[in-house]
Design a protein around this motif. Structure first.
Motif, PDB file in Angstrom:
ATOM      1  N   ILE A   1      10.068  -5.730  -7.692  1.00 40.74           N
ATOM      2  CA  ILE A   1      10.335  -4.764  -6.621  1.00 40.74           C
ATOM      3  C   ILE A   1       9.080  -3.973  -6.300  1.00 40.74           C
ATOM      4  O   ILE A   1       8.739  -3.743  -5.134  1.00 40.74           O
ATOM      5  CB  ILE A   1      11.483  -3.818  -7.018  1.00 40.74           C
ATOM      6  CG1 ILE A   1      12.807  -4.590  -7.103  1.00 40.74           C
ATOM      7  CG2 ILE A   1      11.614  -2.665  -6.011  1.00 40.74           C
ATOM      8  CD1 ILE A   1      13.938  -3.787  -7.713  1.00 40.74           C
ATOM      9  N   ALA A   2       8.355  -3.554  -7.335  1.00 45.45           N
ATOM     10  CA  ALA A   2       7.124  -2.781  -7.129  1.00 45.45           C
ATOM     11  C   ALA A   2       6.095  -3.592  -6.346  1.00 45.45           C
ATOM     12  O   ALA A   2       5.412  -3.061  -5.454  1.00 45.45           O
ATOM     13  CB  ALA A   2       6.545  -2.359  -8.484  1.00 45.45           C
ATOM     14  N   LEU A   3       5.996  -4.883  -6.649  1.00 50.21           N
ATOM     15  CA  LEU A   3       5.048  -5.750  -5.939  1.00 50.21           C
ATOM     16  C   LEU A   3       5.416  -5.870  -4.458  1.00 50.21           C
ATOM     17  O   LEU A   3       4.556  -5.720  -3.577  1.00 50.21           O
ATOM     18  CB  LEU A   3       5.051  -7.138  -6.582  1.00 50.21           C
ATOM     19  CG  LEU A   3       4.218  -8.218  -5.875  1.00 50.21           C
ATOM     20  CD1 LEU A   3       2.743  -7.834  -5.883  1.00 50.21           C
ATOM     21  CD2 LEU A   3       4.421  -9.574  -6.560  1.00 50.21           C
ATOM     22  N   TYR A   4       6.687  -6.093  -4.175  1.00 58.12           N
ATOM     23  CA  TYR A   4       7.134  -6.242  -2.789  1.00 58.12           C
ATOM     24  C   TYR A   4       7.039  -4.912  -2.026  1.00 58.12           C
ATOM     25  O   TYR A   4       6.737  -4.905  -0.831  1.00 58.12           O
ATOM     26  CB  TYR A   4       8.571  -6.776  -2.743  1.00 58.12           C
ATOM     27  CG  TYR A   4       8.657  -8.283  -2.861  1.00 58.12           C
ATOM     28  CD1 TYR A   4       8.809  -9.080  -1.731  1.00 58.12           C
ATOM     29  CD2 TYR A   4       8.589  -8.915  -4.099  1.00 58.12           C
ATOM     30  CE1 TYR A   4       8.900 -10.452  -1.831  1.00 58.12           C
ATOM     31  CE2 TYR A   4       8.675 -10.291  -4.210  1.00 58.12           C
ATOM     32  CZ  TYR A   4       8.824 -11.056  -3.077  1.00 58.12           C
ATOM     33  OH  TYR A   4       8.895 -12.431  -3.170  1.00 58.12           O
ATOM     34  N   ARG A   5       7.318  -3.811  -2.703  1.00 52.01           N
ATOM     35  CA  ARG A   5       7.186  -2.495  -2.057  1.00 52.01           C
ATOM     36  C   ARG A   5       5.763  -2.270  -1.588  1.00 52.01           C
ATOM     37  O   ARG A   5       5.522  -1.803  -0.476  1.00 52.01           O
ATOM     38  CB  ARG A   5       7.562  -1.384  -3.048  1.00 52.01           C
ATOM     39  CG  ARG A   5       9.013  -1.014  -3.109  1.00 52.01           C
ATOM     40  CD  ARG A   5       9.210   0.295  -3.847  1.00 52.01           C
ATOM     41  NE  ARG A   5       8.341   0.462  -4.995  1.00 52.01           N
ATOM     42  CZ  ARG A   5       8.769   0.719  -6.228  1.00 52.01           C
ATOM     43  NH1 ARG A   5      10.057   0.807  -6.482  1.00 52.01           N
ATOM     44  NH2 ARG A   5       7.914   0.884  -7.210  1.00 52.01           N
ATOM     45  N   THR A   6       4.808  -2.589  -2.463  1.00 55.11           N
ATOM     46  CA  THR A   6       3.394  -2.399  -2.121  1.00 55.11           C
ATOM     47  C   THR A   6       2.993  -3.279  -0.950  1.00 55.11           C
ATOM     48  O   THR A   6       2.295  -2.834  -0.026  1.00 55.11           O
ATOM     49  CB  THR A   6       2.513  -2.724  -3.345  1.00 55.11           C
ATOM     50  OG1 THR A   6       2.893  -1.884  -4.439  1.00 55.11           O
ATOM     51  CG2 THR A   6       1.043  -2.493  -3.025  1.00 55.11           C
ATOM     52  N   THR A   7       3.434  -4.531  -0.964  1.00 55.88           N
ATOM     53  CA  THR A   7       3.122  -5.466   0.128  1.00 55.88           C
ATOM     54  C   THR A   7       3.722  -4.981   1.439  1.00 55.88           C
ATOM     55  O   THR A   7       3.055  -4.978   2.488  1.00 55.88           O
ATOM     56  CB  THR A   7       3.669  -6.866  -0.200  1.00 55.88           C
ATOM     57  OG1 THR A   7       3.113  -7.315  -1.429  1.00 55.88           O
ATOM     58  CG2 THR A   7       3.322  -7.848   0.907  1.00 55.88           C
ATOM     59  N   ALA A   8       4.992  -4.550   1.399  1.00 56.25           N
ATOM     60  CA  ALA A   8       5.663  -4.083   2.612  1.00 56.25           C
ATOM     61  C   ALA A   8       5.010  -2.821   3.155  1.00 56.25           C
ATOM     62  O   ALA A   8       4.849  -2.660   4.369  1.00 56.25           O
ATOM     63  CB  ALA A   8       7.140  -3.818   2.320  1.00 56.25           C
ATOM     64  N   ALA A   9       4.615  -1.914   2.261  1.00 55.61           N
ATOM     65  CA  ALA A   9       3.966  -0.675   2.694  1.00 55.61           C
ATOM     66  C   ALA A   9       2.629  -0.983   3.383  1.00 55.61           C
ATOM     67  O   ALA A   9       2.296  -0.383   4.414  1.00 55.61           O
ATOM     68  CB  ALA A   9       3.742   0.247   1.503  1.00 55.61           C
TER      69      ALA A   9
END
Length: 235
Positions: A89-97
């Motif tokens: 989730i942390a990885l995808y959050r960073t990518t989306a941001a």
């Protein structure tokens, strides 16, 4: 340690259930009423076009042969699974941001590109989370469950209640993609993120707003997915 973790996870699941089933407040009802009037003012042809675009885009993501589904994680405790889920989730959050920030700085055209890209990221995250909980994203029933999680995260309280009830009944009353209510799907999703994504188009503030909005949307989706799969884990 795993037993203590399971107790904590059950408690978090109970809190999440109450939040999902909570009735909308005065402000929520007022906002929903305004959004309803806006939807009624939009020509039916526009609704049909938007519904078709989202349906085809989501169908392509859900059924496309180009999707690489991870192998289900087998023989691992809930604690270890969820440690990996949180990392994902942390990885995808960073990518989306990062994508939201770039799109917000680029004006309308990039913001328009960000919309399908963001849906793609969300769906891919759900496939990864499903595998970490031991479920195969290759199965049609699992893909439908993923769509239900998506709706649960991005819907009004009333629709959320209905989706939650359907999720509990999935084991005995499966549905198919042909039975899926795409009109409701797109309308609920669009209504949920409309204002936030519109602010992304505003000069100067578009970049930070885009980054923050995308980060929070992925965070919300991740929390919803974790608890949806806890429902299965604890039976």
């Amino acid at each position: 340690m795993s037993e203590a973790y399971d107790v904590r996870a059950r408690a978090e699941l109970a809190v999440w259930k109450r939040a999902v089933l909570k009735k909308p407040g005065v402000l929520g009802n007022a906002a929903r009423s305004v959004q309803g009037r806006i939807n009624r003012a939009i020509p039916e042809k526009v609704h049909e076009v938007v519904t078709d675009v989202i349906e085809q885009m989501t169908r392509g993501i859900m059924t496309g042969s180009d999707i690489t589904t991870p192998d289900p994680l087998i023989g691992v405790s809930l604690e270890e699974r969820e440690a990996r889920v949180r990392e994902k989730i942390a990885l995808y959050r960073t990518t989306a941001a990062a994508e939201g920030g770039v799109a917000g700085a680029g004006g309308f055209l990039l913001a328009a590109v960000d919309f399908p890209a963001l849906i793609g990221l969300k769906i891919k995250l759900l496939f990864d989370i499903a595998a970490l909980y031991g479920h195969s994203g290759d199965l049609p029933a699992e893909r439908l469950y993923i769509l239900q999680i998506f709706q649960l995260a991005f819907s009004s309280p009333g629709h959320r209640h209905a989706v939650y009830a359907d999720m509990l009944a999935t084991a005995t009353t499966p549905i198919s993609l042909e039975d899926f209510d795409w009109r409701k799907f797109q309308q609920e999703y669009r209504d949920h993120i409309d204002l936030a994504k519109l602010l992304q188009l505003v000069p100067v503030i578009g970049a930070p707003v885009g980054a923050i909005v995308n980060y929070r949307l992925l965070d919300r989706l991740g929390e919803t997915a974790m608890n949806a799969y806890r429902l299965r884990w604890f039976g």
